[in-house]
Design a protein around this motif. Sequence first.
Motif, short mmCIF file in Angstrom:
data_model
loop_
_atom_site.label_atom_id
_atom_site.label_comp_id
_atom_site.label_asym_id
_atom_site.label_seq_id
_atom_site.Cartn_x
_atom_site.Cartn_y
_atom_site.Cartn_z
N ARG A 53 0.83 -1.20 0.00
CA ARG A 53 0.00 0.00 0.00
C ARG A 53 0.87 1.26 0.00
O ARG A 53 0.55 2.25 -0.65
CB ARG A 53 -0.92 0.00 1.23
N ARG A 54 1.99 1.18 0.72
CA ARG A 54 2.91 2.31 0.75
C ARG A 54 3.49 2.58 -0.64
O ARG A 54 3.59 3.74 -1.07
CB ARG A 54 4.02 2.02 1.75
N ASP A 55 3.87 1.53 -1.36
CA ASP A 55 4.39 1.68 -2.72
C ASP A 55 3.36 2.37 -3.62
O ASP A 55 3.69 3.27 -4.40
CB ASP A 55 4.73 0.31 -3.33
N LEU A 56 2.12 1.93 -3.51
CA LEU A 56 1.07 2.49 -4.37
C LEU A 56 0.81 3.96 -4.04
O LEU A 56 0.58 4.78 -4.95
CB LEU A 56 -0.22 1.68 -4.20
N LEU A 57 0.87 4.31 -2.75
CA LEU A 57 0.67 5.71 -2.37
C LEU A 57 1.82 6.59 -2.88
O LEU A 57 1.60 7.71 -3.35
CB LEU A 57 0.54 5.83 -0.86
N GLU A 58 3.04 6.08 -2.78
CA GLU A 58 4.18 6.84 -3.28
C GLU A 58 4.09 7.02 -4.79
O GLU A 58 4.47 8.08 -5.33
CB GLU A 58 5.48 6.14 -2.89
N MET A 59 3.59 6.00 -5.49
CA MET A 59 3.42 6.11 -6.93
C MET A 59 2.35 7.15 -7.25
O MET A 59 2.50 7.94 -8.20
CB MET A 59 3.00 4.73 -7.46
N LEU A 75 2.70 6.42 5.11
CA LEU A 75 3.93 6.93 4.52
C LEU A 75 4.93 7.35 5.58
O LEU A 75 4.58 7.59 6.74
CB LEU A 75 3.61 8.15 3.64
N ALA A 76 6.22 7.45 5.19
CA ALA A 76 7.21 8.07 6.06
C ALA A 76 6.77 9.51 6.32
O ALA A 76 6.16 10.15 5.46
CB ALA A 76 8.58 8.05 5.40
N ALA A 77 7.08 10.03 7.51
CA ALA A 77 6.63 11.36 7.89
C ALA A 77 7.07 12.42 6.88
O ALA A 77 6.31 13.34 6.55
CB ALA A 77 7.14 11.71 9.29
#
Length: 357
Positions: free
Chosen positions: A249-255, A286-288
Amino acid sequence: MPSPRKLLPYVLAELQARESWKSRDYEAAKTQAARAAAQALEADDRSAWWNMVYLQAECLRDEGTIPECMELARRLTEDRLSHEFPSLAARAYTLLAISQQGLGRLPEAVTAATIAAEAIAGDSEYVYLHVEAQRALIAALAESRLLDDAWTQSLLLESLLTELVDEDTAGKAYWVIGNVAFLSGRLHEGGHYHDLAAERLSPSRDVDLWARFNRASAVMRLEAELADPATLRCIERAELATEVVGGSRRDLLEMSFARAHWHYLTGDMPTAISILGPLCAESGILAAQTAAEATFLLGKSLLAQGEKPDAIQRFEDAAALFDDAAASERSAQVRAFAASVSAPVQPPVHTPDAGRP
């Protein structure tokens, strides 16, 4: 190869765990590694136990469960084997730094990565571990916007990339050096080092790594405000590769953040806002630092659409997130930007015409 029936139980569990990890079945790998670690302790094989705890931490990192990864990595840094063997210390502190950076604990990440690099610096036997530690250190410095320090460490990293280093390792190193070049305004060098990375990284060898590289390269180009065809190609390659491998999910948000940034730079504010709104609602994943950048971009997109009150609130949220990430310089920049936007427009001063009575 020995028959599985002749292998010690924890050795068999270790082999199964590593096979599951290679196939990205992280849940199975964690379970098998935990079983192997417990059985290794029963057999008084402390080295096997250490390696299986480390594998559990790697699985947690790769699936995006960062707090638990950090705790296991910290446990390994405190283990007596890490005090006895510099190579184990370097591995544990590097993983600790990566997890701390992922949680926005940037000063701690810099410290941990520095310890990792110093543990094996100058020993050619551990050049791969030194490269990994340098990458973690540079990434934490760059995200902290300590760019002069990050560039100095990047040049040291480049000096380690001899013919003894394989293409994947060199590609990852050139990738992080290029990131720092972009962030510090060295746009030509940034493109050069990312081109070197692209030549060495191959989607046929590791499509997941190829996806992450292109996503990161796109982010760096976008931060440099390069809304050119090369940037769009990076975004599209990353999206395609992420779709193939299935990202966290983190990868998709960063994309999504990269795609929203592209729309912002090309002037398509409604699309940027439609992506950033839901993304920021999940910012805890996500990272802050990344969450802060996404929130700041949402504020700028709203401002461009004339939605000033909502934009000001987003700027305040972004500054707080930068504070959480200990990125005080970036936080100050956002607050200064918000203050300039909030300042009332002064009416023009009319000077009486001296020629009139």
